[in-house]
Design an enzyme around this catalytic site. Structure first.
Site, PDB file in Angstrom:
ATOM      1  N   SER A 177     -45.628  -1.317  15.191  1.00  0.00           N
ATOM      2  CA  SER A 177     -45.206  -2.041  14.097  1.00  0.00           C
ATOM      3  C   SER A 177     -43.775  -1.861  13.951  1.00  0.00           C
ATOM      4  O   SER A 177     -42.994  -2.231  13.084  1.00  0.00           O
ATOM      5  CB  SER A 177     -46.146  -2.000  12.910  1.00  0.00           C
ATOM      6  OG  SER A 177     -46.053  -0.622  12.249  1.00  0.00           O
ATOM      7  N   HIS A 204     -43.626   2.566   7.509  1.00  0.00           N
ATOM      8  CA  HIS A 204     -42.728   1.569   7.474  1.00  0.00           C
ATOM      9  C   HIS A 204     -41.630   1.615   6.975  1.00  0.00           C
ATOM     10  O   HIS A 204     -41.351   2.698   6.041  1.00  0.00           O
ATOM     11  CB  HIS A 204     -43.814   0.268   6.930  1.00  0.00           C
ATOM     12  CG  HIS A 204     -44.748  -0.419   7.620  1.00  0.00           C
ATOM     13  ND1 HIS A 204     -45.505  -1.326   7.532  1.00  0.00           N
ATOM     14  CD2 HIS A 204     -44.780  -0.128   9.233  1.00  0.00           C
ATOM     15  CE1 HIS A 204     -46.315  -1.616   8.389  1.00  0.00           C
ATOM     16  NE2 HIS A 204     -45.904  -0.998   9.584  1.00  0.00           N
ATOM     17  N   ASP A 243     -45.645  -5.776   3.625  1.00  0.00           N
ATOM     18  CA  ASP A 243     -46.953  -5.166   3.783  1.00  0.00           C
ATOM     19  C   ASP A 243     -47.944  -5.398   2.498  1.00  0.00           C
ATOM     20  O   ASP A 243     -48.947  -4.725   2.430  1.00  0.00           O
ATOM     21  CB  ASP A 243     -46.753  -3.559   3.642  1.00  0.00           C
ATOM     22  CG  ASP A 243     -46.039  -2.924   5.079  1.00  0.00           C
ATOM     23  OD1 ASP A 243     -46.178  -3.799   6.056  1.00  0.00           O
ATOM     24  OD2 ASP A 243     -45.425  -2.132   5.070  1.00  0.00           O
TER      25      ASP A 243
END
Length: 178
Positions: free
Chosen positions: A55, A95, A121
């Site tokens: 990701s 992230h 998210d």
């Protein structure tokens, strides 16, 4: 193979066996002390993590080993890569901070997104949670070693691999013993 190992143990006298057990205990306790020391120095409950998904590509790839810090006096910034835990999930997520939401009372909330993901998210957060807070952060990425964490991933995804590695280590020790 195991017969050789047990034969070696049987040949040891009591003093040699205790020495081997204590040496092993010192290695394990040294590793734990180093880990706890890293926790104190970095301010992070987990100073080293492995990236488990794609990701964050192209910034980080699956298997990259990240080094984290989490000093309370440092403000969260847009563009910074954070590792955070969400209530109900055991595995932390790596992230990038996408948006900051600052209130008049000084509290800061933020939104994250994986570089390789098409949406933010919010779907990963706990039910009803729209923003993360500083208490959700495990650490901030400060450096990395590419692909070093693949060994950890293979050991978790393929338990037989873990036993193969242990068997290879045992054979190595038996072949290279004094």
């Amino acid at each position: 193979m195991w017969d050789y190992l047990f034969d070696d143990v049987k040949r040891m006298n009591k003093r040699q066996f205790i020495y081997q057990v204590l040496s092993f205990g010192m290695i394990v306790s040294s590793a734990l002390m180093i880990w706890k020391g890293l926790m104190v120095v970095t301010g992070s409950e987990s100073p080293i993590v492995v990236v488990l998904s794609g990701s964050m590509e192209p910034a980080f790839h699956r298997g990259d080993l990240l080094f984290l810090t989490n000093y309370p006096e440092e403000p969260v910034r847009v563009g910074e890569i954070v590792v955070f835990k969400v209530e109900g999930r055991d595995i932390p997520i790596v992230h990038r901070v996408l948006k900051l939401h600052e209130k008049n009372n000084g509290t800061v909330k933020f939104l994250t997104k994986g570089d390789n993901n098409s949406v933010d998210d919010r779907g990963l957060y706990a039910q009803g949670q729209l923003w993360l807070t500083k208490k959700d952060v495990v650490g901030r990425a400060r450096g990395f070693l590419p692909y070093v964490g693949m060994v950890t991933i293979y050991m978790n995804e393929y338990p037989k691999f873990k036993f193969a590695v242990l068997a290879c280590l045992a054979v190595y020790v038996l072949v290279h013993r004094e």
